[in-house]
Write a protein that holds these residues in place. Sequence first.
Motif, PDB file in Angstrom:
ATOM      1  N   UNK A  66       0.854  -1.175   0.000  1.00 32.27           N
ATOM      2  CA  UNK A  66       0.000   0.000   0.000  1.00 32.27           C
ATOM      3  C   UNK A  66       0.892   1.228   0.000  1.00 32.27           C
ATOM      4  N   UNK A  67       0.669   2.095  -0.987  1.00 31.33           N
ATOM      5  CA  UNK A  67       1.416   3.344  -1.048  1.00 31.33           C
ATOM      6  C   UNK A  67       0.967   4.200   0.135  1.00 31.33           C
ATOM      7  N   UNK A  68       1.884   4.577   1.046  1.00 35.24           N
ATOM      8  CA  UNK A  68       1.479   5.312   2.242  1.00 35.24           C
ATOM      9  C   UNK A  68       1.025   6.743   1.956  1.00 35.24           C
ATOM     10  N   UNK A  69       1.352   7.283   0.793  1.00 32.41           N
ATOM     11  CA  UNK A  69       0.956   8.649   0.451  1.00 32.41           C
ATOM     12  C   UNK A  69      -0.436   8.675  -0.167  1.00 32.41           C
ATOM     13  N   UNK A  70      -0.699   7.755  -1.107  1.00 30.12           N
ATOM     14  CA  UNK A  70      -1.970   7.780  -1.826  1.00 30.12           C
ATOM     15  C   UNK A  70      -2.980   6.762  -1.315  1.00 30.12           C
TER      16      UNK A  70
END
Length: 94
Positions: A66-70
């Motif tokens: 999981x992309x932590x930003x998006x």
Amino acid sequence: MATSINFHKTSNMAIEINEMYCFVCESVFYELDGHELEYCPKCGQNFEEYQPDCNDGDDDTYLLIVDPVTGIPAVVRRDGEPVLAPKEGADKHE
């Protein structure tokens, strides 16, 4: 998606997927390890009577990242090859 994954900057978890074989309809299907299906997804056979067979040589391990930003998830093989691509535009945040 980047060609390499920096696991120090992504949230990730291993997912084991087993290739299964239904003796009733003679079809292959897939299920998550530890989360077995009660019925064949192809013919509907209840597995209480006929247990499916696990093809032990073909189980794979995937990583859910999981992309932590998006917050956009992606699934990759443990060797890093993408299996499911992230949503369109997900790589523009770099």
